[in-house]
Scaffold this active site. Sequence first.
Site, PDB file in Angstrom:
ATOM      1  N   GLU A  38     -19.181  26.501  -4.541  1.00  0.00           N
ATOM      2  CA  GLU A  38     -19.224  25.114  -5.003  1.00  0.00           C
ATOM      3  C   GLU A  38     -20.565  24.942  -5.710  1.00  0.00           C
ATOM      4  OE1 GLU A  38     -18.815  22.063  -2.004  1.00  0.00           O
ATOM      5  OE2 GLU A  38     -19.182  20.499  -3.490  1.00  0.00           O
ATOM      6  N   ARG A 265     -19.571  34.170   8.987  1.00  0.00           N
ATOM      7  CA  ARG A 265     -20.747  33.803   8.229  1.00  0.00           C
ATOM      8  C   ARG A 265     -21.915  34.689   8.624  1.00  0.00           C
ATOM      9  NH1 ARG A 265     -22.024  29.027   5.512  1.00  0.00           N
ATOM     10  NH2 ARG A 265     -19.967  28.241   5.149  1.00  0.00           N
ATOM     11  N   LYS A 275     -26.868  25.375   1.980  1.00  0.00           N
ATOM     12  CA  LYS A 275     -27.348  24.757   0.744  1.00  0.00           C
ATOM     13  C   LYS A 275     -27.900  23.361   0.997  1.00  0.00           C
ATOM     14  CE  LYS A 275     -23.539  25.841  -1.352  1.00  0.00           C
ATOM     15  NZ  LYS A 275     -22.409  25.914  -2.273  1.00  0.00           N
TER      16      LYS A 275
HETATM   17  P1  ATP Z   1     -23.355  26.221   2.379  1.00  0.00           P
HETATM   18  O1  ATP Z   1     -23.077  25.783   3.767  1.00  0.00           O
HETATM   19  O2  ATP Z   1     -24.637  26.934   2.214  1.00  0.00           O
HETATM   20  O3  ATP Z   1     -23.169  25.136   1.351  1.00  0.00           O
HETATM   21  P2  ATP Z   1     -20.763  27.017   1.656  1.00  0.00           P
HETATM   22  O4  ATP Z   1     -19.883  27.969   2.402  1.00  0.00           O
HETATM   23  O5  ATP Z   1     -20.404  25.592   1.703  1.00  0.00           O
HETATM   24  O6  ATP Z   1     -22.231  27.303   2.099  1.00  0.00           O
HETATM   25  P3  ATP Z   1     -19.780  27.718  -0.905  1.00  0.00           P
HETATM   26  O7  ATP Z   1     -20.389  27.527  -2.230  1.00  0.00           O
HETATM   27  O8  ATP Z   1     -18.570  26.942  -0.556  1.00  0.00           O
HETATM   28  O9  ATP Z   1     -20.918  27.435   0.157  1.00  0.00           O
HETATM   29  O10 ATP Z   1     -19.548  29.264  -0.611  1.00  0.00           O
HETATM   30  C1  ATP Z   1     -19.011  30.182  -1.521  1.00  0.00           C
HETATM   31  C2  ATP Z   1     -18.524  31.375  -0.738  1.00  0.00           C
HETATM   32  O11 ATP Z   1     -19.603  31.987  -0.042  1.00  0.00           O
HETATM   33  C3  ATP Z   1     -17.516  30.962   0.293  1.00  0.00           C
HETATM   34  O12 ATP Z   1     -16.435  31.873   0.276  1.00  0.00           O
HETATM   35  C4  ATP Z   1     -18.280  31.005   1.581  1.00  0.00           C
HETATM   36  O13 ATP Z   1     -17.422  31.251   2.646  1.00  0.00           O
HETATM   37  C5  ATP Z   1     -19.285  32.134   1.323  1.00  0.00           C
HETATM   38  N1  ATP Z   1     -20.477  31.949   2.148  1.00  0.00           N
HETATM   39  C6  ATP Z   1     -21.301  30.888   2.183  1.00  0.00           C
HETATM   40  N2  ATP Z   1     -22.259  31.034   3.105  1.00  0.00           N
HETATM   41  C7  ATP Z   1     -22.043  32.245   3.687  1.00  0.00           C
HETATM   42  C8  ATP Z   1     -22.693  32.990   4.716  1.00  0.00           C
HETATM   43  N3  ATP Z   1     -23.762  32.513   5.353  1.00  0.00           N
HETATM   44  N4  ATP Z   1     -22.197  34.195   5.035  1.00  0.00           N
HETATM   45  C9  ATP Z   1     -21.121  34.689   4.392  1.00  0.00           C
HETATM   46  N5  ATP Z   1     -20.470  34.055   3.423  1.00  0.00           N
HETATM   47  C10 ATP Z   1     -20.909  32.834   3.063  1.00  0.00           C
HETATM   48 MG    MG Z   2     -18.692  24.736   0.854  1.00  0.00          MG
END
Ligand code: ATP
Ligand code: MG
Length: 562
Positions: A38, A265, A275
């Site tokens: 995102e 994660r 983020k």
């Molecule tokens: P954040 O909580 O930092 O915003 P998010 O999962 O909401 O992380 P996205 O931009 O939706 O962020 O993530 C893009 C991809 O990266 C998704 O498939 C998510 O599952 C993966 N991802 C994000 N954070 C992690 C993590 N700590 N470990 C493994 N994969 C991750």
């Molecule tokens: Mg997300």
Amino acid sequence: MAEEIKEPRANNFIENIIEEDLAAGFPANALRFRFPPEPNGYLHLGHASSICLNFGLGLRYNAPVNLRFDDTNPSKEEQEYVDAIRRDVQWLGFQWDKECYASDYFQELYDWAVMLIKQGKAYVDKQTSEEIAAQKGTPTVAGTDSPYRNTSPEENLALFERMKNGEFANGTYVLRAKIDMASANMLMRDPIIYRIMNASHHRTGDKWHIYPMYDWAHGESDYLEQISHSLCTLEFLPHRELYDWFLDQVYDSTRTRPKQREFARRNLSHTIVSKRKLLQLVTENYVAGWDDPRMPTISGLRRRGYTPESIRKFADTIGIAKRENLIDVSLLEFCVREDLNKKANRVMAVLDPVKVVITNYPEGQEEWLEAENNPEVTPMTYRKVPFGRELYIERDDFREEADKKYFRLKLGGEVRLKNAYIIKAESVVKDAEGNITEIHCTYDPDSRSGSGTEASMRKVKGTLHWVSIAHAVAAEARLYDRLFTVPEPDRQEDSFLNYINPESLKVVTAYVEPSLTTAKAGETLQFQRLGYFCVDPDSTAEKLVFNKTVGLKDTWEKIKSE
Ligand code: ATP
Ligand code: MG
């Protein structure tokens, strides 16, 4: 492309799932993956795991991988983030097949929503979000039907059309899928699929006044792109039933049906991978920006001097797991140290100088000595470093008195100056407060390194780095350390902001050898005996700026226990 020679390793559980699918007849040429960020922040080390997983599968199975921006929430998303994400994925060494945006599917998603309404599978709810929440029930108690659950399709269609046209204020109406208010899975209790947001989108502008919810957009986007395996993190496990329900509504059996699978994660010690919280560090000025070298973002790590190889190696080493656990940041530091050891030229710089005068070295004389650039690289290359009567060494490399185990310089003792001569400390000069201002030494003129004389081969226990004062260049050195003092800053009882390491940045003046005046931003060097440093983009011809990437050894455990 990221294609280092990989040692064979056991399949991870996602690869096992794919192997089973292939064995069951799934065509290999229909494999397709995606990385779906995102664009509401910069990529961090957690994302690096997901990037390496998805693009790694693409390389392994020779399958395309899409970069999909999950841009369904215009209030938090920006073009700046899209640009940063593209740059970071490429910098990590991966190339996507198609660049896609969930917002490109807004029309299809809308048309499908209209279809659901016509089939009596979606309805417009006029209640407030609080009222809707109150009817949700609990995992053990069924929810209550909304009073609008049985509105006719005609009435719903008209309202949905008006929602789309921007006739209503934010939050007044939502479109809900009509699934099962008694489902054991709370997410199946008539989830919201559209909300009203009168907000300008970074790509679609003011065209839309309604925006699809993540669950509705994500699976349908996977389907439109014909993704075979949609890999996401574990918190989406309960969403899988809904993902499948949404697919059932649109699925045509001649096409690939995406399969959602979940992995854990990755959490990293002494930092934060969220983020939202990283954004808070930026907006509240705890750090200098998303690419502050203390940030666990890809751009921060790049600026800190990390290489793409070291981050990929780290992601590969930790692999993927079914359960969450905390990875120690020392492993990441180990990976970069190992990579830079192979790549970085050795140079000399002094961070905390004390003056050495070589009393038997002729005044006004200078010599340009041969110095090895990197013993790990063949053939070895050399550069010249200037030597003179007055030098800087590290203050910590000298003691007036010390026991036998002290191999650095002490009064009456000898050390070798790297690439130069053996010197002996004879006396010190002190200021009124008793601080040492000069160390007077003598040198052995026959002991020059590489000169082949007997004296040059004489073994002395300590070797010190140094710079010639007349030739040294003053530079700014930014010494970074971990951003947080505790392993899990976001699992404390109080705010993670209370655990910021006040020592995470120290700025000192370094005296560096003159060969560094031509170093370019991004270039990484080993300051001998001190650590790996890289040239910061703030560096100019007038003032060099170096960032400390990592020390030569893991010193954190030692410091903590002192
Ligand atoms: P954040 O909580 O930092 O915003 P998010 O999962 O909401 O992380 P996205 O931009 O939706 O962020 O993530 C893009 C991809 O990266 C998704 O498939 C998510 O599952 C993966 N991802 C994000 N954070 C992690 C993590 N700590 N470990 C493994 N994969 C991750
Ligand atoms: Mg997300």
